[in-house]
Design an enzyme around this catalytic site. Structure first.
Site, PDB file in Angstrom:
ATOM      1  N   ALA A 283       3.183  -0.714   5.212  1.00 29.56           N
ATOM      2  CA  ALA A 283       2.305   0.036   4.310  1.00 29.56           C
ATOM      3  C   ALA A 283       1.288  -0.874   3.630  1.00 29.56           C
ATOM      4  CB  ALA A 283       3.128   0.756   3.249  1.00 29.56           C
ATOM      5  N   GLU A 284       0.067  -0.389   3.584  1.00 27.53           N
ATOM      6  CA  GLU A 284      -1.001  -1.036   2.801  1.00 27.53           C
ATOM      7  C   GLU A 284      -1.540   0.034   1.873  1.00 27.53           C
ATOM      8  OE1 GLU A 284      -4.176  -1.674   1.208  1.00 27.53           O
ATOM      9  OE2 GLU A 284      -5.162  -1.604   3.163  1.00 27.53           O
ATOM     10  N   MET A 285      -1.483  -0.233   0.544  1.00 26.55           N
ATOM     11  CA  MET A 285      -1.640   0.859  -0.411  1.00 26.55           C
ATOM     12  C   MET A 285      -2.696   0.634  -1.487  1.00 26.55           C
ATOM     13  SD  MET A 285       2.349   2.019  -0.825  1.00 26.55           S
ATOM     14  CE  MET A 285       2.788   0.612  -1.837  1.00 26.55           C
TER      15      MET A 285
END
Length: 516
Positions: A283-285
């Site tokens: 995940a990149e958030m």
């Protein structure tokens, strides 16, 4: 230094032949505009009654309509990918690489049309669109390089037994890319999955599904077998949870908001009936990125870096600078320089088709959200440039510079994801670092300084995944600046690297007693 890899070069659109090719590509886009696009599941094209309407943010025109996937068709897609995995996982690494190399060639041959669709559907200018395509090519070529090395297995110590440690694919993955990089991030997610022997189900953003469809079409032409890459756009509220919870989903690769990323992570941790594994989440958030300017900095250079980081692609990058933290003795001068530089950008606002520096934001919801933050900024600080917005013809918001913001202000802490820059005063470099780190995010950061002591201090105490000195905080280049953040910015996956591919592999230890 890595051998056998070279970053792709962006097109020079001042060359007449490139400019003419781009204009011809826009003519092709116009001819295709308004078409309807199917799902692609197990190689089959499926039209659904319910459609997603893609709106060009520069003009509010309908770019096209894409079939919207139901839960039943999601299940069909995941099962098709699961069936394809049985064969694809046993396909040699070299054959997988051959497919990716053909995809590189096809992307390059279709470069202008892909760029033009990105401009149309996403609102980017020509350079931003082609830079994204180059990033996709760099992902492909880097993963080819790394996969060849991973195929050799893990190096072990000598043993009288026959021992080896090999990397094996893990199953069906789901790619959930964002709208702001609809080509490079989807392409990077998909190719990372399939080059490692997995299969993938692609759920693109509802704002940019046509660019994604064009990419999946090229995957088919490159020779990936039916079911290896599937295309299932749909409403997140309808199919999002279902995809993550499906017992055959092995991993989820996501880029987007913190709220959605945390929801995916939580759901993936719950074991569904029939599930045999712990699901992985990459995940990149997002971020609330800061650029620090100290008293020794070249202020003109710092101002240019801040403005470019804050306002390129309208600040719609997770790496964008949204906070400039400036030491008090150069604060006023730096603000003036930022205003001067940004004012020149503001004069170049318009449609991406006109290849101007500043375009529209992505949609009406983003426009309203950013406009709301500008009104908050009027109360929390002093707007010294911009502050106007107009969605009469497209979703346009002026680059907005706000000075005299305190560290606890909302626009200093909440991710705006738009062209709004908060400038904060600090009395010392230590205080500037403390303000920079005073966020739940940790994606990118930059420091403008000529003080080697401050550089060393920031290297150890500025807690971000990508840290830059005397340059902007955006524009990470594959295998030059491996990208990924700390804390609520994500899992620090570092795209483009060998480590990134191991997210989609198991490491299997094999030992044979030769004396038996």
């Amino acid at each position: 230094m890595l051998k056998g890899f070279k970053n792709a070069s962006e097109l020079d659109f001042t060359i007449p032949s490139n400019r003419e090719a781009m204009l011809q590509a826009f003519a092709q886009v116009d001819a295709e505009k308004g078409q309807e696009y199917p799902l692609i599941i197990g190689g089959k094209r499926i039209m659904t009654e319910e459609k997603i309407t893609s709106i060009a943010p520069s003009t509010k025109e309908v770019a096209g309509k894409v079939s919207s996937c139901s839960q039943e068709l999601v299940d069909e897609a995941i099962r098709a990918a699961h069936e394809a995995f049985k064969t694809w996982s046993k396909t040699s690494v070299e054959e997988r690489i051959c497919c990716v190399r053909r995809l590189v060639d096809l992307m390059d041959k279709n470069r202008f049309v892909l760029d033009a669709w990105n401009v149309e559907e996403n609102g980017k200018n020509w350079g931003e669109a082609d830079g994204e395509l180059c990033e996709a090519l760099d992902f492909f070529n880097s993963y080819i390089l790394h996969m060849r090395e991973l195929d050799k297995g893990l190096e072990l110590v000598y043993s009288e037994e026959a021992t080896k440690c090999i990397y094996t694919p893990i199953g069906v993955g789901v790619a959930v890319p964002p709208w702001n990089f609809p080509l490079s991030l989807l392409a990077g997610m998909a190719v990372a999955a399939v080059i490692t022997g997995n299969t993938i189900v692609c759920k693109p953003s509802s704002d940019t599904p046509i660019v994604a469809y064009k990419f999946v079409e090229l995957c088919e032409k490159a020779g990936f077998p039916a079911g290896v890459v599937n295309f299932i756009p749909g409403s997140g509220s309808v199919i999002g949870d279902f995809i993550v919870k499906h017992p055959l989903t092995r991993f989820v690769n996501f880029t987007g908001s913190k709220e959605v990323g945390l929801r995916i992570n939580k759901m993936a941790a719950e074991v569904s009936e029939g599930q045999k594994w712990i699901k992985r989440v990459v995940a990149e958030m997002g971020g609330k990125n800061a650029i620090i300017v100290d008293s020794t900095a070249d202020l003109k250079r710092a101002a240019a870096g801040i403005a470019n980081s804050a306002f390129s692609f309208q600040g719609q990058k997770c790496s964008a600078c949204s906070r400039a933290i400036v030491l008090s003795d150069v604060y006023d001068r730096l603000v003036d320089e930022v205003v001067t530089y940004t004012d020149e950008l503001k004069k170049q606002q318009g449609s991406g088709r006109d290849n101007l520096a500043v375009g529209p934001v992505i949609n009406k919801a983003a426009f309203d959200n950013i406009a709301g933050y500008i009104e908050i900024a009027r109360k929390e600080g002093n707007i010294v440039l911009g502050g106007n917005y107009d969605d009469t013809e497209g979703f346009y918001i002026e680059p907005t510079v706000v000075r005299d913001i305190t560290r606890d202000a909302r626009i200093a802490n909440e991710e705006i994801f738009g062209p709004v820059l908060a400038i904060i005063k600090a009395e010392s470099f230590e205080e500037a670092l403390d303000i920079a780190n005073d966020t739940e995010y940790g994606l990118t950061g930059s420091v403008y300084t000529e003080d080697r002591g401050n550089i060393q201090k920031a290297k150890t105490e500025f807690h971000v995944g990508n840290l830059y000195f005397n340059r902007k905080s955006t524009g990470a280049v594959v295998l030059q600046h491996p990208f990924g953040g700390f804390n609520m910015s994500g899992t620090d996956a570092k795209t483009g690297t060998r480590d990134y591919l191991t997210n989609f592999l198991n490491l299997k230890s094999v030992c044979e007693d030769l004396t038996y």
